[in-house]
Each structure stands twice: as structure tokens, then as C-alpha cells.
Design a protein around this motif. Structure first.
Motif, PDB file in Angstrom:
ATOM      1  N   PHE A 163      -3.652   6.325 -13.856  1.00 38.73           N
ATOM      2  CA  PHE A 163      -3.430   5.441 -15.003  1.00 38.73           C
ATOM      3  C   PHE A 163      -4.703   4.714 -15.437  1.00 38.73           C
ATOM      4  O   PHE A 163      -5.071   4.751 -16.610  1.00 38.73           O
ATOM      5  CB  PHE A 163      -2.312   4.448 -14.692  1.00 38.73           C
ATOM      6  CG  PHE A 163      -1.858   3.637 -15.884  1.00 38.73           C
ATOM      7  CD1 PHE A 163      -1.581   4.243 -17.098  1.00 38.73           C
ATOM      8  CD2 PHE A 163      -1.686   2.271 -15.781  1.00 38.73           C
ATOM      9  CE1 PHE A 163      -1.156   3.502 -18.192  1.00 38.73           C
ATOM     10  CE2 PHE A 163      -1.258   1.520 -16.858  1.00 38.73           C
ATOM     11  CZ  PHE A 163      -0.992   2.142 -18.067  1.00 38.73           C
ATOM     12  N   VAL A 199       5.805   5.373 -12.602  1.00 43.91           N
ATOM     13  CA  VAL A 199       5.404   6.504 -11.778  1.00 43.91           C
ATOM     14  C   VAL A 199       6.652   7.345 -11.546  1.00 43.91           C
ATOM     15  O   VAL A 199       7.664   6.841 -11.052  1.00 43.91           O
ATOM     16  CB  VAL A 199       4.794   6.034 -10.436  1.00 43.91           C
ATOM     17  CG1 VAL A 199       4.491   7.220  -9.537  1.00 43.91           C
ATOM     18  CG2 VAL A 199       3.537   5.212 -10.690  1.00 43.91           C
ATOM     19  N   ASP A 250       1.134  10.215 -10.750  1.00 43.61           N
ATOM     20  CA  ASP A 250       0.178   9.622  -9.811  1.00 43.61           C
ATOM     21  C   ASP A 250      -0.371   8.324 -10.398  1.00 43.61           C
ATOM     22  O   ASP A 250      -1.111   8.340 -11.380  1.00 43.61           O
ATOM     23  CB  ASP A 250      -0.960  10.612  -9.545  1.00 43.61           C
ATOM     24  CG  ASP A 250      -1.968  10.112  -8.523  1.00 43.61           C
ATOM     25  OD1 ASP A 250      -1.933   8.916  -8.152  1.00 43.61           O
ATOM     26  OD2 ASP A 250      -2.815  10.924  -8.114  1.00 43.61           O
ATOM     27  N   ARG A 251      -0.031   7.189  -9.787  1.00 46.63           N
ATOM     28  CA  ARG A 251      -0.470   5.884 -10.323  1.00 46.63           C
ATOM     29  C   ARG A 251      -1.981   5.768 -10.403  1.00 46.63           C
ATOM     30  O   ARG A 251      -2.509   5.039 -11.225  1.00 46.63           O
ATOM     31  CB  ARG A 251       0.133   4.746  -9.521  1.00 46.63           C
ATOM     32  CG  ARG A 251      -0.524   4.504  -8.161  1.00 46.63           C
ATOM     33  CD  ARG A 251       0.185   3.444  -7.387  1.00 46.63           C
ATOM     34  NE  ARG A 251       1.520   3.844  -7.571  1.00 46.63           N
ATOM     35  CZ  ARG A 251       2.654   3.380  -7.078  1.00 46.63           C
ATOM     36  NH1 ARG A 251       2.690   2.500  -6.372  1.00 46.63           N
ATOM     37  NH2 ARG A 251       3.819   3.817  -7.287  1.00 46.63           N
ATOM     38  N   GLU A 252      -2.709   6.482  -9.558  1.00 42.77           N
ATOM     39  CA  GLU A 252      -4.183   6.430  -9.570  1.00 42.77           C
ATOM     40  C   GLU A 252      -4.754   7.010 -10.865  1.00 42.77           C
ATOM     41  O   GLU A 252      -5.894   6.721 -11.214  1.00 42.77           O
ATOM     42  CB  GLU A 252      -4.757   7.187  -8.361  1.00 42.77           C
ATOM     43  CG  GLU A 252      -4.327   6.628  -7.022  1.00 42.77           C
ATOM     44  CD  GLU A 252      -4.739   5.178  -6.820  1.00 42.77           C
ATOM     45  OE1 GLU A 252      -5.885   4.833  -7.167  1.00 42.77           O
ATOM     46  OE2 GLU A 252      -3.915   4.396  -6.313  1.00 42.77           O
TER      47      GLU A 252
END
Length: 129
Positions: A87, A109, A83-85
Motif C-alpha cells: 500500500f 487487506v 499484501d499490506r506492504e
């Protein structure tokens, strides 16, 4: 150049089940496998991505130490997250570890092997001889 090739094991059950090493020392290069936020002594993992990032770095530091080097020797790091959120919340932890070192870095991702895993960190280091 050091003429050596050896595997470093962490005791993770994944290493035995899948057939890999936490790290491989190849001459003066150290290749640390993608390392997750599991505490390998207890095989437990936090639900929090920042805590997982911190534990990843503990695990990586241990592998590097067994190879005779440390974070100052890291030249490349890869961050793998489903989930890029997740990072950006990890940035302060990553900056504390790599801010002075400034290795080349990539964030990708992708799916990870276990749905509990929220981050995986892989590094390459060059040992000073």
C-alpha cells in the motif's frame, strides 16, 4: 436529480464472465466496481504494484468519464490489497489523484480474484447536476 440507471462496460473479459458492469450510474450517483490494474484492451497486467495502481486509476477515470464526471466528483474510495506492504509504495500515485479531492477512504487487506492482482480500487462519485 437525474432519473437514470445505466451500466458502463469497459470491455474487460471479467465483466462478461462474471456478469457485472465496470460502473453503474444511478441518478446522480456513480458506483465504480473494484477496478484492477489490467489494461482491458490487451488484458495484460504489470507485476509492479505501483504500475498496477496507475492502471487502476486510468480504468477508473475512463469509467467516470463515461458517466459524465471525474475524480473531482469522487466522495468515497476503497483500496483492496492482498499484501499490506504494497500500500505505502502506491501513496504518491493515490495522492496525485485524490490529494485535492480528499474523499473518504478505506484500505482493506484481502484476497483478490487473480494472484497477479496486487491492488483493486473502488470509487463512488456524485455527478454535479
Amino acid at each position: 436529480m437525474v432519473n437514470e440507471r445505466r451500466a458502463i462496460l469497459s470491455g474487460s473479459t471479467f465483466e462478461e464472465q462474471i456478469g457485472y458492469a465496470r460502473a453503474v450510474v444511478d441518478g446522480d450517483w456513480v458506483h465504480v466496481s473494484g477496478t484492477t490494474g489490467f489494461d482491458y484492451r490487451t488484458m495484460t497486467i504489470s507485476d509492479d504494484v505501483v504500475e498496477q495502481a496507475e492502471q487502476c486509476l486510468v480504468n477508473v477515470a475512463d469509467a467516470l468519464a463515461q458517466a459524465g464526471c471525474g475524480f473531482a466528483d469522487v466522495v468515497r474510495v476503497r483500496y483492496l490489497l492482498p499484501d499490506r506492504e504494497d500500500f505505502e509504495p502506491c501513496w504518491p500515485v493515490l495522492r496525485r489523484t485524490f490529494g485535492e479531492v480528499r474523499p473518504a477512504a478505506t484500505m482493506m487487506v484481502c484476497g483478490l480474484a487473480d494472484p497477479r492482482m496486487k491492488i483493486e480500487i473502488e470509487v463512488y462519485a456524485r455527478r454535479a447536476v
